[in-house]
Scaffold this active site. Structure first.
Site, mmCIF file in Angstrom:
data_model
loop_
_atom_site.group_PDB
_atom_site.id
_atom_site.type_symbol
_atom_site.label_atom_id
_atom_site.label_comp_id
_atom_site.label_asym_id
_atom_site.label_seq_id
_atom_site.Cartn_x
_atom_site.Cartn_y
_atom_site.Cartn_z
ATOM 1 N N CYS A 499 24.392 10.587 11.640
ATOM 2 C CA CYS A 499 23.055 10.947 11.135
ATOM 3 C C CYS A 499 22.034 9.865 11.404
ATOM 4 O O CYS A 499 20.838 10.124 11.350
ATOM 5 C CB CYS A 499 23.102 11.300 9.649
ATOM 6 S SG CYS A 499 23.567 9.946 8.570
ATOM 7 N N CYS A 539 36.036 22.503 -1.531
ATOM 8 C CA CYS A 539 34.966 23.249 -0.856
ATOM 9 C C CYS A 539 35.012 22.966 0.640
ATOM 10 O O CYS A 539 34.521 23.733 1.449
ATOM 11 C CB CYS A 539 33.597 22.887 -1.424
ATOM 12 S SG CYS A 539 32.903 21.358 -0.785
ATOM 13 N N VAL A 690 19.526 -1.425 17.498
ATOM 14 C CA VAL A 690 20.949 -1.681 17.769
ATOM 15 C C VAL A 690 21.716 -0.477 17.198
ATOM 16 O O VAL A 690 21.943 0.501 17.891
ATOM 17 C CB VAL A 690 21.436 -3.017 17.161
ATOM 18 C CG1 VAL A 690 22.850 -3.330 17.645
ATOM 19 C CG2 VAL A 690 20.496 -4.152 17.523
ATOM 20 N N GLY A 773 22.350 -8.941 13.228
ATOM 21 C CA GLY A 773 20.930 -9.250 13.471
ATOM 22 C C GLY A 773 20.030 -8.236 12.780
ATOM 23 O O GLY A 773 19.016 -8.601 12.178
ATOM 24 N N GLY A 774 20.406 -6.958 12.881
ATOM 25 C CA GLY A 774 19.601 -5.918 12.242
ATOM 26 C C GLY A 774 19.480 -6.192 10.750
ATOM 27 O O GLY A 774 18.411 -6.075 10.161
ATOM 28 N N ASP A 787 23.234 -8.728 1.654
ATOM 29 C CA ASP A 787 24.328 -9.617 1.261
ATOM 30 C C ASP A 787 24.437 -10.758 2.261
ATOM 31 O O ASP A 787 24.747 -11.896 1.905
ATOM 32 C CB ASP A 787 25.666 -8.850 1.291
ATOM 33 C CG ASP A 787 25.852 -8.004 0.062
ATOM 34 O OD1 ASP A 787 26.128 -8.568 -0.990
ATOM 35 O OD2 ASP A 787 25.714 -6.770 0.170
ATOM 36 N N GLU A 1694 36.146 24.230 -15.472
ATOM 37 C CA GLU A 1694 35.204 23.368 -16.188
ATOM 38 C C GLU A 1694 35.819 22.542 -17.321
ATOM 39 O O GLU A 1694 35.479 21.369 -17.486
ATOM 40 C CB GLU A 1694 34.063 24.224 -16.764
ATOM 41 C CG GLU A 1694 33.189 24.810 -15.677
ATOM 42 C CD GLU A 1694 32.218 25.832 -16.219
ATOM 43 O OE1 GLU A 1694 31.039 25.511 -16.325
ATOM 44 O OE2 GLU A 1694 32.665 26.947 -16.543
HETATM 45 C C1 LIG Z 1 24.427 3.216 3.831
HETATM 46 C C2 LIG Z 1 24.120 1.767 4.063
HETATM 47 C C3 LIG Z 1 24.608 0.828 3.194
HETATM 48 C C4 LIG Z 1 24.308 -0.514 3.383
HETATM 49 N N1 LIG Z 1 24.809 -1.436 2.505
HETATM 50 C C5 LIG Z 1 24.535 -2.743 2.683
HETATM 51 C C6 LIG Z 1 25.032 -3.715 1.801
HETATM 52 O O1 LIG Z 1 25.739 -3.413 0.848
HETATM 53 N N2 LIG Z 1 24.693 -5.014 2.017
HETATM 54 C C7 LIG Z 1 23.930 -5.396 3.067
HETATM 55 O O2 LIG Z 1 23.671 -6.585 3.243
HETATM 56 N N3 LIG Z 1 23.463 -4.495 3.940
HETATM 57 C C8 LIG Z 1 23.736 -3.177 3.771
HETATM 58 N N4 LIG Z 1 23.230 -2.262 4.638
HETATM 59 C C9 LIG Z 1 22.339 -2.698 5.697
HETATM 60 C C10 LIG Z 1 23.057 -2.794 7.016
HETATM 61 O O3 LIG Z 1 23.781 -3.990 7.051
HETATM 62 C C11 LIG Z 1 21.997 -2.775 8.069
HETATM 63 O O4 LIG Z 1 21.461 -1.458 8.070
HETATM 64 C C12 LIG Z 1 22.509 -3.049 9.449
HETATM 65 O O5 LIG Z 1 23.120 -4.289 9.514
HETATM 66 C C13 LIG Z 1 21.345 -3.061 10.411
HETATM 67 O O6 LIG Z 1 21.842 -3.208 11.707
HETATM 68 P P1 LIG Z 1 21.413 -2.229 12.855
HETATM 69 O O7 LIG Z 1 22.024 -2.762 14.061
HETATM 70 O O8 LIG Z 1 21.738 -0.844 12.523
HETATM 71 O O9 LIG Z 1 19.854 -2.456 12.838
HETATM 72 P P2 LIG Z 1 18.740 -1.476 13.327
HETATM 73 O O10 LIG Z 1 18.576 -0.397 12.331
HETATM 74 O O11 LIG Z 1 18.983 -1.084 14.705
HETATM 75 O O12 LIG Z 1 17.501 -2.464 13.219
HETATM 76 C C14 LIG Z 1 16.966 -2.833 11.988
HETATM 77 C C15 LIG Z 1 15.584 -3.461 12.208
HETATM 78 O O13 LIG Z 1 15.736 -4.725 12.804
HETATM 79 C C16 LIG Z 1 15.094 -4.796 14.075
HETATM 80 N N5 LIG Z 1 15.997 -5.571 14.891
HETATM 81 C C17 LIG Z 1 17.321 -5.341 15.055
HETATM 82 N N6 LIG Z 1 17.859 -6.335 15.769
HETATM 83 C C18 LIG Z 1 16.866 -7.190 16.061
HETATM 84 C C19 LIG Z 1 16.817 -8.412 16.771
HETATM 85 N N7 LIG Z 1 17.913 -8.943 17.309
HETATM 86 N N8 LIG Z 1 15.636 -9.041 16.876
HETATM 87 C C20 LIG Z 1 14.517 -8.536 16.330
HETATM 88 N N9 LIG Z 1 14.509 -7.372 15.640
HETATM 89 C C21 LIG Z 1 15.672 -6.720 15.510
HETATM 90 C C22 LIG Z 1 14.904 -3.370 14.471
HETATM 91 O O14 LIG Z 1 13.803 -3.228 15.302
HETATM 92 C C23 LIG Z 1 14.715 -2.673 13.155
HETATM 93 O O15 LIG Z 1 13.408 -2.788 12.724
HETATM 94 C C24 LIG Z 1 23.523 -0.917 4.475
HETATM 95 C C25 LIG Z 1 23.027 0.026 5.362
HETATM 96 C C26 LIG Z 1 23.322 1.366 5.172
HETATM 97 C C27 LIG Z 1 22.770 2.384 6.112
HETATM 98 S S1 FES Z 2 36.137 19.140 -0.983
HETATM 99 FE FE1 FES Z 2 35.153 17.235 -0.932
HETATM 100 S S2 FES Z 2 33.113 17.744 -1.414
HETATM 101 FE FE2 FES Z 2 34.119 19.614 -1.668
HETATM 102 S S1 FES Z 3 25.092 12.659 6.405
HETATM 103 FE FE1 FES Z 3 25.488 10.886 7.563
HETATM 104 S S2 FES Z 3 26.428 9.592 6.133
HETATM 105 FE FE2 FES Z 3 25.764 11.269 4.920
#
Ligand SMILES: Cc1cc2nc3c(=O)[nH]c(=O)nc-3n(C[C@H](O)[C@H](O)[C@H](O)COP(=O)(O)OP(=O)(O)OC[C@H]3O[C@@H](n4cnc5c(N)ncnc54)[C@H](O)[C@@H]3O)c2cc1C
Ligand code: FES
Ligand code: FES
EC number: 1.2.3.1
Length: 1766
Positions: A499, A539, A690, A773-774, A787, A1694
């Site tokens: 997603c 479900c 990324v 990095g993200g 974190d 229930e």
């Molecule tokens: C469901 C969920 C739970 C999470 N839980 C935690 C958690 O418990 N603790 C925690 O610390 N984090 C958590 N995160 C955050 C997660 O660690 C970050 O979303 C992830 O590390 C971002 O990395 P990415 O590669 O997807 O970044 P992207 O989404 O690709 O980029 C994020 C942003 O950074 C920019 N960017 C990326 N790399 C660079 C670069 N090298 N230089 C300059 N700009 C850059 C992008 O342009 C964008 O704006 C969670 C995320 C999700 C979706």
């Molecule tokens: S069986 Fe897991 S959500 Fe319904």
């Molecule tokens: S629909 Fe992608 S993680 Fe929930």
């Protein structure tokens, strides 16, 4: 070594080569190698030179060009993403030049050289597309054959080389090549050259190219060429468009053809040749775009265009018929009858030139190929040279004949909308190619913001990938991503979410979904089979994602033990943890955990829970044998060969122009790209990406001009370790960082600790794609509560960045406070974490902390911390001295992670003692200052204090350090003891009513696991389906002045905004119907609550609809409307109440005054409040409406109430109910939320479909669903209770204010439901005053056990209070007040049933034994004596839950082959209704007792509920629908058996036995009616009955954090004679865990306007595998015969939810212990008194901050004070 053409694009190669090596001699020597094959063994076309010319000649050519080639040996970057890249380079421009020289000087060799040149260009262009031809030596080359080996069908594009040949040379070359018309390869070569060199090609020559392409059926290329011509502003004629449309049609791109038609032609149909119109109609017809076809015809009619021949009329008439629009058909046939009767002059196939005859009269079918060709030439001449209008004349009957039956092939997808983006743009570079489940997908153009999920769900047949949260938080959408490393010839695979993953980022990858692992056709995967056998799917909506998670763990285990290819290396812990990031709302996880653990090597198979593979008591060997076998060699997926080949030949660089997606492969290149943006604000137009997981949090809807995928830059993907530390590239994924930090040979303890902590970041699939990095960038620039920054801050890490070529290194602290780098062009390159090593005399301590609702991840922390300290012994005091420390805190609501420098300074040099620590924590509290908008600020501060205490206190107590130290005094890091579930269910099966009573596998369970089970959003809709999204109110009470969009411009894709004004005059603004009334569909002039539906945006895609709904601007006016009622108190004050009908108002019991008078003690006017709860069904509300003939509609709805839905739709539209067919097959969880709240969704969908006259689909996004859902009823309770000193209750008086919200819904059942469960104790006398308040808050509805769960809880809360005030054991008070049969009859009257049906006391006693309750009570006491920072509580609670049978229809039909089709009114919501019905039918028909009737089960199929087939279907709710449906079909079966008996007897007259098949055959022959429908009507005297259960839970509370852990839960539940124990067990466990959610975790709140605060998985936390009881034992009591029950069965859906109150009560008990202890810490200072006495109320939900507060937010300070000043 790989050949250069498969490596880095040539442009880069050239730049890099010239930069690195300039000496001509060196270059030439390398060039020599290149040409002779030395050092480069896979070089293409260039070798051909050596075939024809001597090396000497070659040198002569090469010398003047001073070739700059090559960079010596291939350099290999260790690339963390598993791809290695070489830097061996070549120079295209320099190499092409010699050929031109050759061409000039040596014309005699012209044909050969031309071919060579062609192929050379082709190779260049083709280098990333076609399989490599490996040329080892000169001798092995066979150039003339090579062209045959090329895959001519593969479109080839390429990055532009430098020094491209001049236009005239290309022209000359191409024209010469075209001369060789017989050689199509030459043409393709020429074309590829043309494409590769920016189409620097004369347009006029292209007419020949097009003709050849057409001849060769090269439709794809033809489209490219024509589009390019159009993009140059030429050939803008009808004829060209005709050609384009035809080519698109032949290339199976009907959608694109349609878009071009709409944009370029369809606006003015005055002069469009009929020929072209006919062609378009054909396209529409063949592609099932029937609505478009008739629209086109109508448009033509509106231009007064008369169809020239009968074919058109016939086609249109046929189409109307297919659409069911018979009136229209009639009209057309009548109007054009003269044509159909053959009176038209043009009915004969004729063909002539445009100039001679009007275009409308041309009939293409008759065109001969020769004529077509001649005409084509003529047209092209006109089109291209003269730019005059011409006709499209290229259709060939034979070709279309072949294609007529074909359906657009989704595997070569090119969505019209996307293509439109690129229309007119040049097309160069690589195509986006990837595999899904082994099949090749090639996407020629795509909006770069498209996610993998969007693509999979809308463009592939694989629907197992479900959308549930859309933000990375649930796991429903996950897939396996496989990447191939061509150098190591290795495949790496891991789970990712689809997603958030962008489609372009998976170029060259292979995707596997659950239906790819196995399916109905090719056989299910062992994972699917085991999920089914362990009853792990209810479900089914979460199940495919669960299967993928497990698969990913198996694959990881297998690959990390490659040498031993057995699954033996998956541990039970890893198996369980594999699903830690997946949410399931139905099962309670226990069976899923068992299915997963069944694959583990270290599991004791006997520990696995109840399943359908083996019976209790079988030997281990037998058990193993019966498990569906798993063989990793067979059952793990393989990487598709075609993709391997592509990867070997190409470089994963997408065409930037088409995809708006850049894939730089060096930092320099990235810098170049960034340099093209002008100022810092341009950064907003591009996006570095990324994993793109950041959008899960920030929900960006901004459209970027370009995405730059930086994950392929080797410098940024490296991990380098040395003595100084570890360097990690910024694009390295978190999973890979963890692996590197935790590597076995890593001696660095700090690294390991960081790794362990990072395992709790997000979930496995986010860690697999999210980069370090993200994370750091989000934390630095967007305040993300990271974190990782905290960890790195404590470890003194540094980051390296680059901006416009300027490198910068910052320490983490500096980095975090520098200006947001996202506002600049700064790129984060890497992170360096230094090595920390203690000297021989010092100790190095490093600890990390995070407190979150879920201990092992999938929840952001309330706060995190990481501490590093260097300590040494102080010889004199024998204490420990802090030499140095770094204390980092994050996520607490500050801007970013910080260091507590004052505390560090204070501690440095100090000898640790209680008083030092006390001072330190006091200082710390002043530093942790969350921003004002932060919730739980005091809690967060107290956590910071607790962490520091936990870090330093053991040093004080023990006087020594130990890096792997154990925590003393009982506080443990929750992750140290990871959960390992065990379960010991005892289930009684009964054979009495075979196959009823047996634990058969759920109907369709494997299909659910594979993801083939179809939910509403999986139904393939007809073309041009529109999508809806709701605009909801954000005000509680206001006039709605207008609804629109900013600037009055409708966002892209929007087709309509539907409001109450669109409801037909004959209809009504009605959105739902319940037994208590109706409610509005749309707010009319006034909105009466936030979250109320105001309008429906209808758009071309769901994404556009959602975006538009988000952008909608609603103008409100709050004048002259009064103030909203936003509390129950206000409602009472203003008499805003719903009137409860007397029959729904419960009766009091006894005389309350007398009861109170009998009491020894009284507790008066205690106030309790209960909040709401959200359903969190995994499938949100969904509907699909299709207009049908004669003003009818078919509506697929995810509803629990199809009949009511039908009636609401009919009333709203003002049509009879029989015009509305509502179909529901299954729903992805309902829990009551789809009983009423699904109706407005289906109704709005139907209204939109009616208005737009096309299919409309609504799949409500999670946020909107949460805002509109309403959820459970919040309430305020005030009670007074009287009791005797021995604990016996004498009277209870209650006042209740129930918040029903703005609408009545089903709220008026609440008083009765609450009282029904509250009456479980003998209160003496019971009186109450219950008001159902009408407020301007969201309308509340039924949620599993509505009212009952509150009633049951209220009873427990009162009992707890009574016991507490008497200082009695609460368990004793409960037992004393349990009913005997007599009092039960007094409180429940006739519902009480027979005396022997009252099994509650029996259950109570049984549980005492099975749960070892007494002994555990004692051990809890002991535990509490021994532990300061952990306390336990244990609690046992009884439940009584009343249910009622409802009238229900059923239908059973025996078909002529003996198979059986069954229809029931009940909806399969996951509760196993279909399975029970299937069993009942098998039992019922089995009563005929013929041979084979006992095996009927497999021959029975349940059909979807259809309101026109199954009238009076009512609704599915109240736990008894399964039973009701079973009874209905049982009655049907009895009828059928009676009807079959004569036939049976007749056969038996002549035969000794009769088989089922024989019987049915003869019955058919005798015209016996083999279909029976009944309507089960329960006897009013026995329609209601009571369910009983008892549960005991033991909970541990961590006093430092407030974390609760359910150590064990035991349940005994009376299921009567269970219809299917496996199904009932699943219901009990699932309900219990949902109850845990209500009591312990789920906050569903509203803001000051009454708008729901929680929006998704980030802030709404349902239980996960790590928050359910660690030991979870469920026993189903088989309580024998119940005369009035259906085959003696009882409900299970229930009631067990109520038992979860035991967890809450146990928590309360543990807190009580904590408070006692707190109060025992008397000290002189007495500063901290946040706990003043033992008495307290524990709110619901008892989330961590609440628990901690009750245990004492200042408990640490208090304790230290007490220790310091005893
Ligand atoms: C469901 C969920 C739970 C999470 N839980 C935690 C958690 O418990 N603790 C925690 O610390 N984090 C958590 N995160 C955050 C997660 O660690 C970050 O979303 C992830 O590390 C971002 O990395 P990415 O590669 O997807 O970044 P992207 O989404 O690709 O980029 C994020 C942003 O950074 C920019 N960017 C990326 N790399 C660079 C670069 N090298 N230089 C300059 N700009 C850059 C992008 O342009 C964008 O704006 C969670 C995320 C999700 C979706
Ligand atoms: S069986 Fe897991 S959500 Fe319904
Ligand atoms: S629909 Fe992608 S993680 Fe929930």
């Amino acid at each position: 070594m790989a050949g250069f053409s498969s490596l880095i694009p040539l442009k880069r190669a050239f730049t890099s080569a010239t930069r690195n090596l300039t000496a001509p001699s060196a270059s030439i020597s390398v060039a020599r190698n290149l040409f002779t094959g030395g050092g480069c063994d896979e070089i293409y076309g260039w070798f051909s030179i050596s075939v024809m010319i001597s090396k000497t000649v070659l040198w002569n050519f090469l010398n003047p060009y001073d070739l700059k080639l090559i960079v010596g040996e291939p350099g290999v970057f260790s690339h963390s993403n598993g791809i290695r890249k070489y830097n061996t380079l070549g120079n295209t421009g320099a190499l092409t030049a010699p050929f031109h020289h050759l061409l000039r000087v040596n014309q005699t060799n012209k044909p050969a050289f031309l071919r060579v040149q062609s192929m050379s260009y082709q190779f260049v262009a083709d280098s990333h597309a076609s399989p490599k031809r490996i040329v080892k030596t000169e001798d092995e080359q066979d150039f003339s054959d090579s062209s045959k080996k090329e895959n001519a069908e593969t479109p080839r594009k390429h990055q532009i080389g430098e020094n491209i040949p001049k236009k005239d040379k290309i022209k000359f070359l191409v024209n010469t090549l075209l001369d060789m018309e017989d050689n199509k390869e030459a043409v393709y070569g020429a074309l590829d050259a043309w494409v590769a060199w920016e189409r620097n090609f004369p347009i006029a020559s292209l007419k020949r190219v097009i003709a050849i392409l057409e001849k060769e059926h090269q439709w794809h290329r033809m489209v490219q060429v024509i589009k390019w011509i159009l993009s140059k502003g030429q050939g803008n004629t009808m004829g060209t468009y005709g050609q384009l449309i035809r080519a698109l049609d032949m290339d199976r791109r009907a959608e694109e053809a349609h878009v071009i038609w709409r944009k370029k032609i369809g606006n003015d149909l005055h002069s469009v040749p009929w020929q072209l119109c006919l062609q378009m109609m054909r396209i529409y017809f063949r592609n099932n775009m029937l609505q478009e076809l008739v629209k086109l015809f109508k448009d033509l009619e509106s231009y007064d265009r008369k169809p020239p021949d009968k074919h058109i009329v016939q086609t249109v008439a046929d189409t109307y018929e297919l659409l069911g629009m018979l009136d229209e058909k009639e009209r057309v046939v009548t109007k054009y009858s003269h044509l159909l009767l053959g009176t038209a002059s043009d009915d004969k196939p004729t063909r002539s030139s445009r100039k001679k005859k009007k275009p409308e009269l041309r009939i293409p079918e008759a065109a001969t190929e020769g004529a077509a060709k001649a005409e084509l030439q003529e047209e092209l001449k006109e089109n291209l040279d003269n730019h005059q209008e011409s006709e499209a004349t290229t259709e060939k009957q034979s070709e279309h004949g072949a294609d007529d039956a074909s359906i657009p092939d989704l595997r070569t997808v090119c969505n019209g909308q996307w293509v439109l983006d690129m229309f007119g743009q040049k097309m160069a570079g690589e195509d986006l190619v990837f595999a899904v489940n082994g099949e090749k997908f090639e996407v020629l153009s795509v909006n770069p913001s498209t996610t993998l999920l969007e693509f999979l769900r809308s463009n592939t047949p694989f629907k197992s990938v479900k959308l549930s949260c859309g933000e990375g938080g649930c796991g429903a959408c996950i897939v396996i991503l496989s990447k191939y490393d061509p150098v190591l010839d290795q495949v790496e695979e891991y789970s990712i979410n689809s997603c958030l993953t962008l489609l372009c980022s998976i170029n060259g990858c292979s995707i596997t979904t659950s239906d790819g692992l196995g399916n109905t056709e090719k056989g299910f995967h062992p994972i699917h089979k085991r999920f089914a056998g362990f009853h792990a799917s209810q479900c089914g909506f979460c199940t495919p994602g669960m299967c993928i998670s497990l698969y990913s763990a198996l694959s990881k285990a297998h690959n990390s033990n490659n040498s031993q290819s057995s699954p033996d290396y998956l541990t039970a812990l890893a198996a369980e943890k594999s699903i830690a990031g997946n949410l399931c709302r139905c099962t309670g996880y226990r069976p899923i955990a068992d299915a997963c653990k069944s694959f583990a090597a270290d599991v004791d198979i006997e520990d696995l829970g109840f399943n359908s593979f083996w019976r209790k008591g079988e030997s281990r060997e037998e058990m193993f044998k019966k498990l569906p076998p798993y063989n990793p060699d067979k059952d793990l997926v393989t990487f598709p060969d075609f993709l391997k080949e592509k990867i070997k030949c190409q470089h994963n660089v997408l065409d930037q122009t088409r995809y708006h997606w850049s894939t730089p492969v060096s930092v320099a290149e990235l810098q170049e790209i960034l340099a093209t943006t002008n100022s810092s604000k341009d950064r907003g137009l591009i996006k570095l990406v990324v994993g793109n997981t950041g959008t899960g949090y920030y929900k960006e809807e901004k459209q970027y001009g370009r995405y730059i995928d930086i994950s392929h830059i080797p410098e940024m993907s490296m991990i380098k370790k040395d003595d100084r530390g570890i360097e990690i590239g910024a694009v390295v994924t978190i999973s890979k960082v963890i692996d590197a930090l935790m590597e076995e040979n890593t001696s660095a303890y700090v690294f390991k600790k960081i790794g362990v902590h990072m395992e709790k970041v997000a979930n496995h699939f986010i860690r697999n794609s999210g980069s370090i990095g993200g994370n750091l960038v989000m934390a630095q620039s967007k305040k993300f509560p990271s974190d990782i920054t905290t960890l790195l801050l404590a470890a003194d890490a540094s980051v390296y960045m680059i901006n416009a070529g300027r490198h910068e290194k910052l320490r983490m602290g500096e980095y975090l406070v520098s200006p947001p780098i996202l506002d600049t062009k700064t790129v984060l390159l890497k992170v360096h974490i230094p090595s920390w090593i203690a000297s021989s005399t010092t100790g190095l301590l490093f600890e990390t902390y995070r407190t979150a609702l879920r201990p092992i991840g999938s929840a952001l922390p309330y706060i995190n911390a990481a501490f590093l300290a260097v300590v040494s012994h102080d010889a004199s005091s024998r204490g420990i001295i802090v030499d140095k420390c770094r204390l980092a805190f994050g996520s607490f609501g500050g801007y970013h992670s910080i260091r507590a420098r004052e505390v560090e300074d204070f501690l440095t040099g100090k000898i640790l003692s209680h008083s030092v620590l006390y001072e330190a924590v006091r200082l710390l509290k002043g530093i942790i200052v969350p921003s004002i908008d932060t919730s739980y600020t005091e809690y967060k501060k107290s956590l910071a204090v607790g962490f520091l205490f936990d870090f330093l206190y053991p040093l004080i107590e023990s006087g020594s350090w130990d890096s792997e130290r154990k925590h003393i005094d009982g506080h443990v890091d929750p992750t140290i003891c990871l959960p390992l579930l065990s379960s010991a269910q005892q289930v009684f099966e009964s054979k009495e009513y075979h196959s009823v009573g047996e634990a058969i596998i759920k109907f369709g369970a494997e299909m659910q696991a594979s993801g083939e089970a179809v939910y509403v959003d999986d139904i393939a809709s007809l073309p041009h389906c529109l999508h809806g999204a709701f605009i909801y109110s954000t005000k509680p009470l206001a006039w709605i002045k207008s609804v629109g969009f900013g600037g009055n411009v409708a966002p892209v894709g929007v087709m309509a905004v539907i409001t109450f004004k669109d409801i037909p005059q004959v209809g009504q603004n009605i959105g739902y119907i319940s037994m208590f009334g109706t409610g509005l569909l749309f707010a009319d002039e006034v909105t009466i609550s936030a979250g109320q539906i105001i309008a429906l945006v209808v758009a071309d895609t769901q994404k556009h609809a959602d975006m538009a709904a988000n952008l909608a601007v609603v103008e409100y006016d709050s004048r002259n409307i009064g103030t909203p009622v936003l509390s129950v108190e206000d409602a009472v004050k203003r008499s805003s109440l719903f009137e409860v009908p007397p029959e729904y108002y419960p009766e009091p019991v006894g005389d309350i005054s007398k009861g109170m008078a009998e009491a020894d003690r009284k507790i008066r006017s205690v106030e309790l409040r209960l909040g709401s709860q959200y359903f969190f069904y995994m499938e949100t509300q969904a509907a699909l409406a299709l207009p049908d003939e004669d003003n009818c509609l078919v509506v697929y709805s995810s509803t629990q109430s199809p009949e009511y839905t039908q009636s609401v739709i009919a009333t709203c539209l003002g049509i009879p109910a029989h015009n509305v067919r509502v179909i529901t097959r299954r729903i992805g969880g309902g829990f009551g939320g789809k009983a009423i709240k699904s109706m407005p969704v289906a109704t709005a969908c139907a209204l939109a479909a009616k208005k737009m006259q096309c299919p409309v689909r609504i799949y409500v996004n999670r946020k909107t669903d949460m805002i509109m859902a309403g959820g459970r009823h919040p309430m305020k309770i005030t009670y007074s209770v009287g009791f005797r000193s021995d604990g016996k209750l004498t009277a209870l008086a209650l006042n209740m204010l129930i918040d029903a919200g703005c609408d009545v819904d089903v709220s008026l059942v609440m008083p009765q439901n609450i009282m029904n469960s509250l009456r479980k104790y003998e209160w003496g006398a019971l009186s109450f005053d219950i008001k159902v308040c009408k407020t301007n808050l969201p309308s509340r509805t039924s949620l599993r056990a509505p009212g009952e769960v509150q009633g049951s809880y209220i009873a427990e809360s009162i009992i707890e209070n009574v016991a507490s005030s008497l200082n009695m054991d609460v368990d004793v008070v409960r037992r004393i007040n349990l009913h005997n049969y007599e009092s039960l009859s007094k409180f429940y009257k006739q519902v009480a049933g027979e005396p022997d049906e009252y099994t509650l006391p029996l259950l109570w006693d049984k549980l005492e034994i099975s749960a070892d309750f007494r002994r555990r009570v004692e051990s809890v006491k002991e535990f509490n004596r021994c532990n300061i920072w952990r306390k336990r509580g244990i609690s046992r609670v009884p439940i009584i839950h009343q249910v009622v049978h409802r009238p229900t229809p059923g239908k059973v039909s025996i078909l002529n082959d003996g198979s059986v089709a069954v229809e029931v009114a009940g909806i399969e919501v996951g509760q196993g209704l279909w399975t029970k019905v299937q069993q009942m039918v098998a039992y019922g028909l089995g009563m005929i007792k013929c041979e084979g009737s006992e095996d009927l089960l497999e021959r029975i199929r349940l059909l979807q509920t259809d309101t026109l087939s199954m009238a009076q279907s009512s609704y599915t709710a109240g736990s008894t629908t399964s039973e009701n449906c079973c009874e209905a079909v049982r009655l049907c079966c009895s009828i059928l058996v009676e009807r079959l008996k004569p036939t049976m007897n007749q056969i038996l007259e002549n035969a000794r036995s009769v088989t089922w098949d024989m019987l049915i055959q003869l019955a058919y022959a005798q015209s016996v009616d083999l279909s029976a429908r009944t309507f089960y009507k329960p006897e009013s005297s026995s329609a209601e009955y009571l369910n009983y259960g008892v549960g005991a839970s033991e909970v541990e509370v961590d006093l430092v954090t407030g974390r609760t852990e359910i150590i064990r839960s035991d349940i005994i539940y009376d299921c009567g004679k269970s219809l299917n124990p496996a199904v009932d067990l699943g219901q009990i466990e699932g309900a219990f865990v949902q109850g845990i959610g209500f009591f312990m975790y789920e906050e569903y709140t509203t803001n000051e306007n009454g708008l729901v605060n929680e929006e998704g998985t980030w802030d709404y936390k349902i239980p996960t595998i790590d928050t359910i009881p660690k030991q979870f034992n469920v026993q189903i009591l088989n309580s024998g015969h119940h005369n009035n029950r259906i085959l003696s069965s009882k409900a299970s859906g229930e009631p067990p939810l109520l038992v979860a109150a035991s967890v809450h009560c146990a928590t309360r008990s543990a807190i009580r212990e904590a408070r006692k202890q707190y109060l025992s810490w008397n000290c002189d200072s007495g500063d901290h008194t946040d706990v003043s006495d033992i008495g307290f109320e524990l709110p619901v939900p008892a989330i961590m901050p609440v628990v901690k507060q009750l245990c004492g937010l200042e408990s640490v300070e208090k304790y230290l004070e007490w220790k310091t000043y005893p």
